[in-house]
Design a protein around this motif. Structure first.
Motif, PDB file in Angstrom:
ATOM      1  N   ILE A   4       0.851  -1.184   0.000  1.00  0.00           N
ATOM      2  CA  ILE A   4       0.000   0.000   0.000  1.00  0.00           C
ATOM      3  C   ILE A   4       0.888   1.235   0.000  1.00  0.00           C
ATOM      4  O   ILE A   4       1.992   1.210   0.530  1.00  0.00           O
ATOM      5  CB  ILE A   4      -0.971   0.033   1.210  1.00  0.00           C
ATOM      6  CG1 ILE A   4      -0.219  -0.094   2.524  1.00  0.00           C
ATOM      7  CG2 ILE A   4      -2.016  -1.032   1.101  1.00  0.00           C
ATOM      8  CD1 ILE A   4      -1.102   0.033   3.745  1.00  0.00           C
ATOM      9  N   VAL A   5       0.398   2.295  -0.617  1.00  0.00           N
ATOM     10  CA  VAL A   5       1.111   3.568  -0.633  1.00  0.00           C
ATOM     11  C   VAL A   5       0.368   4.504   0.312  1.00  0.00           C
ATOM     12  O   VAL A   5      -0.825   4.736   0.161  1.00  0.00           O
ATOM     13  CB  VAL A   5       1.177   4.160  -2.057  1.00  0.00           C
ATOM     14  CG1 VAL A   5       1.884   5.500  -2.044  1.00  0.00           C
ATOM     15  CG2 VAL A   5       1.873   3.196  -2.997  1.00  0.00           C
ATOM     16  N   VAL A   6       1.105   5.006   1.303  1.00  0.00           N
ATOM     17  CA  VAL A   6       0.521   5.848   2.348  1.00  0.00           C
ATOM     18  C   VAL A   6       1.138   7.239   2.262  1.00  0.00           C
ATOM     19  O   VAL A   6       2.344   7.379   2.047  1.00  0.00           O
ATOM     20  CB  VAL A   6       0.800   5.237   3.743  1.00  0.00           C
ATOM     21  CG1 VAL A   6       0.167   6.068   4.831  1.00  0.00           C
ATOM     22  CG2 VAL A   6       0.310   3.818   3.813  1.00  0.00           C
ATOM     23  N   LYS A   7       0.301   8.262   2.435  1.00  0.00           N
ATOM     24  CA  LYS A   7       0.765   9.653   2.379  1.00  0.00           C
ATOM     25  C   LYS A   7       0.398  10.361   3.675  1.00  0.00           C
ATOM     26  O   LYS A   7      -0.717  10.212   4.175  1.00  0.00           O
ATOM     27  CB  LYS A   7       0.097  10.368   1.206  1.00  0.00           C
ATOM     28  CG  LYS A   7       0.484  11.815   1.067  1.00  0.00           C
ATOM     29  CD  LYS A   7      -0.190  12.422  -0.145  1.00  0.00           C
ATOM     30  CE  LYS A   7       0.185  13.872  -0.315  1.00  0.00           C
ATOM     31  NZ  LYS A   7      -0.475  14.465  -1.481  1.00  0.00           N
ATOM     32  N   GLN A   8       1.326  11.139   4.214  1.00  0.00           N
ATOM     33  CA  GLN A   8       1.056  11.929   5.417  1.00  0.00           C
ATOM     34  C   GLN A   8       0.330  13.200   5.018  1.00  0.00           C
ATOM     35  O   GLN A   8       0.792  13.960   4.183  1.00  0.00           O
ATOM     36  CB  GLN A   8       2.354  12.277   6.138  1.00  0.00           C
ATOM     37  CG  GLN A   8       2.115  13.069   7.410  1.00  0.00           C
ATOM     38  CD  GLN A   8       3.372  13.393   8.165  1.00  0.00           C
ATOM     39  OE1 GLN A   8       4.419  12.813   7.906  1.00  0.00           O
ATOM     40  NE2 GLN A   8       3.290  14.307   9.086  1.00  0.00           N
ATOM     41  N   ILE A   9      -0.845  13.429   5.630  1.00  0.00           N
ATOM     42  CA  ILE A   9      -1.640  14.611   5.300  1.00  0.00           C
ATOM     43  C   ILE A   9      -1.851  15.521   6.505  1.00  0.00           C
ATOM     44  O   ILE A   9      -2.407  16.594   6.374  1.00  0.00           O
ATOM     45  CB  ILE A   9      -3.008  14.217   4.712  1.00  0.00           C
ATOM     46  CG1 ILE A   9      -3.785  13.360   5.688  1.00  0.00           C
ATOM     47  CG2 ILE A   9      -2.839  13.542   3.372  1.00  0.00           C
ATOM     48  CD1 ILE A   9      -5.227  13.133   5.309  1.00  0.00           C
ATOM     49  N   GLY A  10      -1.409  15.076   7.681  1.00  0.00           N
ATOM     50  CA  GLY A  10      -1.599  15.879   8.880  1.00  0.00           C
ATOM     51  C   GLY A  10      -0.294  16.054   9.638  1.00  0.00           C
ATOM     52  O   GLY A  10       0.604  15.221   9.562  1.00  0.00           O
ATOM     53  N   SER A  11      -0.216  17.135  10.379  1.00  0.00           N
ATOM     54  CA  SER A  11       0.986  17.442  11.146  1.00  0.00           C
ATOM     55  C   SER A  11       0.916  16.812  12.542  1.00  0.00           C
ATOM     56  O   SER A  11      -0.146  16.809  13.159  1.00  0.00           O
ATOM     57  CB  SER A  11       1.126  18.959  11.282  1.00  0.00           C
ATOM     58  OG  SER A  11       2.176  19.278  12.153  1.00  0.00           O
ATOM     59  N   PRO A  12       2.040  16.332  13.062  1.00  0.00           N
ATOM     60  CA  PRO A  12       2.052  15.783  14.408  1.00  0.00           C
ATOM     61  C   PRO A  12       2.191  16.841  15.501  1.00  0.00           C
ATOM     62  O   PRO A  12       2.235  16.507  16.680  1.00  0.00           O
ATOM     63  CB  PRO A  12       3.264  14.853  14.397  1.00  0.00           C
ATOM     64  CG  PRO A  12       4.182  15.477  13.411  1.00  0.00           C
ATOM     65  CD  PRO A  12       3.285  16.075  12.356  1.00  0.00           C
ATOM     66  N   ILE A  13       2.228  18.114  15.108  1.00  0.00           N
ATOM     67  CA  ILE A  13       2.332  19.175  16.104  1.00  0.00           C
ATOM     68  C   ILE A  13       1.070  19.177  16.956  1.00  0.00           C
ATOM     69  O   ILE A  13      -0.040  19.078  16.449  1.00  0.00           O
ATOM     70  CB  ILE A  13       2.536  20.540  15.410  1.00  0.00           C
ATOM     71  CG1 ILE A  13       3.860  20.555  14.663  1.00  0.00           C
ATOM     72  CG2 ILE A  13       2.481  21.683  16.428  1.00  0.00           C
ATOM     73  CD1 ILE A  13       4.069  21.785  13.805  1.00  0.00           C
TER      74      ILE A  13
END
Length: 61
Positions: A4-13
């Motif tokens: 699967i290809v996963v993309k980060q869309i949110g910040s961990p801040i």
């Protein structure tokens, strides 16, 4: 082997430390970065833990 290809869309801040650790475990640490990961129950569980910060772009298999 399915992947699967996963993309980060949110910040961990301002997120709990365990959510940041989950992102790092998936190999994501910057916004809009993508990773191709093996489709296992462990990876799916990590994605399910932070659905507000990642999205599945593609399922190969």
């Amino acid at each position: 082997m399915a992947t699967i290809v996963v993309k980060q869309i949110g910040s961990p801040i301002r997120r709990p430390k365990d959510q940041l650790a989950t992102l790092k475990g998936l190999g994501l640490n910057k916004m809009h970065k993508t990773r191709e990961l093996e489709d296992t129950p462990a990876v799916r569980g990590m994605i399910a833990k932070i659905p507000h910060m990642v999205e599945i772009i593609e399922e190969k298999g």
